[in-house]
Design an enzyme around this catalytic site. Structure first.
Site, short mmCIF file in Angstrom:
data_model
loop_
_atom_site.label_atom_id
_atom_site.label_comp_id
_atom_site.label_asym_id
_atom_site.label_seq_id
_atom_site.Cartn_x
_atom_site.Cartn_y
_atom_site.Cartn_z
N ASP A 1 -6.79 -5.75 9.34
CA ASP A 1 -8.12 -5.10 9.25
C ASP A 1 -9.16 -6.16 8.85
OD1 ASP A 1 -7.04 -5.45 7.11
OD2 ASP A 1 -7.58 -3.71 5.97
N LYS B 1 0.89 -1.14 -0.11
CA LYS B 1 -0.13 -0.06 -0.03
C LYS B 1 0.63 1.31 0.20
CE LYS B 1 -3.39 -2.55 2.88
NZ LYS B 1 -3.96 -2.49 4.29
#
Length: 455
Positions: free
Chosen positions: A200, A164
């Site tokens: 997450d 990311k």
């Protein structure tokens, strides 16, 4: 007759549809993907094969899901993208009160040193605690760290690699919980018990399981993509925790599926272009076909090709269209949100991109490209979900889902429902549940469950 002459004799609309066929995956291909993913999961779970496995299936050390009896005040940290959040959560019987604040992570910190990153996190945490007047309290904290982790315990996680857009030095191969503890210690002004580290995906599952006890899969389709699920402990050969509990949460890290070539038979020139120009070529292959970090760029590359072929915009592009990263993934959702025959959002977006000369036929072509890219993503995710459902062989499973692509794309949910139903074994009942802030709420719940188990 040459190919270019054949193209010229056909309608651009028909040619666009033919060219887009490479972005469509049929059910036979999806079942082959499921077969390959299932084998990859078994390799990740195996003691002898894990080190070379592409889909790592990391042990989370979470063996207990929320049961509704959790209570108390908890902190949560959520690091998983360009923003970082701090949360304080009050839990009671069927009661949940949460306050949070978002802090930006500047680009120079995302690509700087690990020390600078964790000092920034600790500073945000301290400021938040002052604002919420808990600065002098000693609170339990759950830390959502949404990057590939090899967990060695509930409070010990080794970073395998950055994703990311992060590339902080001195973190890969280190225990990120210890790095956070060190940063807090350097400050010396806050007292915190870090009870759990999770990603997450795990947080999404935990958050949904607090409300729905059938939730046994967590899925993220946002900036990145990942999945976790409840596996039988006996199948987790790497688990070295206390015996006695039958189930264990597994973090698959399935974004890397295909890094060994397993998805090459469905990859296109556009996928290879996105991969070659990413910060991690050859890595996270499936994620680059699914997630929000790449979906808009995939569409842009297709539009550029069709423009150069003379199929769109009269062959006249724009500087922005030809600029990498200029077609945001949110554009895909907005364009597909237009009702059939209406191109209001599409027109606005094309004007933003300097393509005000686009005709209605061009807009129809652009929408078709968006639909092909997003449908392919939804079908790939569905194949993965069906693989997990079939592997678990539970009669009823709720899939907890979070992430901007799933949350904001107008058709992703219905596309997934339809395709999973086609691919899952007969008799399996499933439903999809949108997570309410899984990465934050879930972190607090993992900490709360850990505290519950200690009592």
């Amino acid at each position: 007759m040459r190919l270019t002459e054949q193209i010229d004799m056909r309608q651009p609309r028909d040619t666009i549809r033919e060219e887009c066929e490479v972005l469509q995956i049929n059910d036979n291909q999806l079942r082959e993907i499921m077969n390959r993913l299932n084998k990859a999961l078994l390799l990740g779970l195996g003691k002898e094969t894990h080190s070379k496995a592409i889909v790592k299936c990391f042990i989370t050390y979470i063996q207990d899901l929320p049961n509704g009896t959790e209570k108390g005040k908890f902190l949560a940290l959520d690091l998983g993208g360009t923003n970082f959040r701090v949360l304080i959560i009050n839990l009671g019987p069927n009661h949940f009160d949460m306050q949070s604040k978002i802090y930006a992570i500047p680009k120079h910190i995302m690509t700087g040193t690990g020390t600078a990153l964790f000092d920034h996190i600790a500073e945000c945490l301290a400021n938040f605690m002052k604002e919420h007047e808990v600065f002098n309290e000693r609170l339990a904290l759950g830390f959502t760290f949404s990057f590939p982790l090899k967990q060695l315990g509930l409070t010990k996680g080794i970073l395998e690699r950055w994703t990311k857009g992060f590339s902080c030095s001195g973190v890969v191969g280190e225990d990120v919980v210890q790095l956070l503890k060190d940063a807090i210690a350097r400050r010396g002004d806050v007292q915190i018990d870090i009870c759990a580290i999770l990603n997450d995906t795990t947080g999404t599952l935990m958050s949904c399981a607090w409300k729905n006890h059938h939730c046994k899969i967590g899925l993220i389709v946002g900036t990145g993509s990942n999945a976790c699920y409840v596996e039988k402990t006996d199948n987790c050969e790497l688990f070295d925790g206390p015996p006695g509990k039958k189930e264990l949460l597994i973090n698959t890290e399935w974004g890397a599926f295909g890094d060994d070539g397993a998805l090459d038979f469905i990859r296109t020139e556009f996928d290879r272009d996105v991969d070659a120009n990413s910060i991690n070529p050859g890595k996270q292959v499936q994620e680059k076909m699914i997630s929000g970090m790449y979906m808009g760029e995939l569409v842009r590359l297709v539009l550029v090709k069709f423009t150069k072929m003379g199929l769109l915009f009269g062959g006249r592009g724009s500087d922005l269209l030809f600029e990498r990263g200029s077609f945001y993934t949110k554009y895909v959702s907005e364009i597909e949100s237009d009702k059939p025959g209406d191109y209001t959002n599409c027109m606005d977006i094309l004007e933003e991109l300097g393509l005000s000369h686009a005709t209605e036929a061009d807009m129809a072509g652009v929408r078709h490209v968006c639909e092909c890219v997003s449908r392919r993503a939804a079908h790939l995710v569905s194949a993965g979900m069906a693989t997990l459902l079939n592997k678990m062989a539970e009669p009823r499973v709720t899939i907890g889902i979070d992430g901007s692509v799933y949350r904001f794309h107008p058709h992703f949910h219905s596309l997934m429902c339809e395709k999973i139903a086609q691919l899952a074994n007969p008799g399996i009942v499933f439903d999809l549940m949108l997570s309410e802030d899984g990465s934050g709420r879930g972190a607090a719940l993992v900490a709360a469950v850990a505290c519950r188990e200690r009592c």
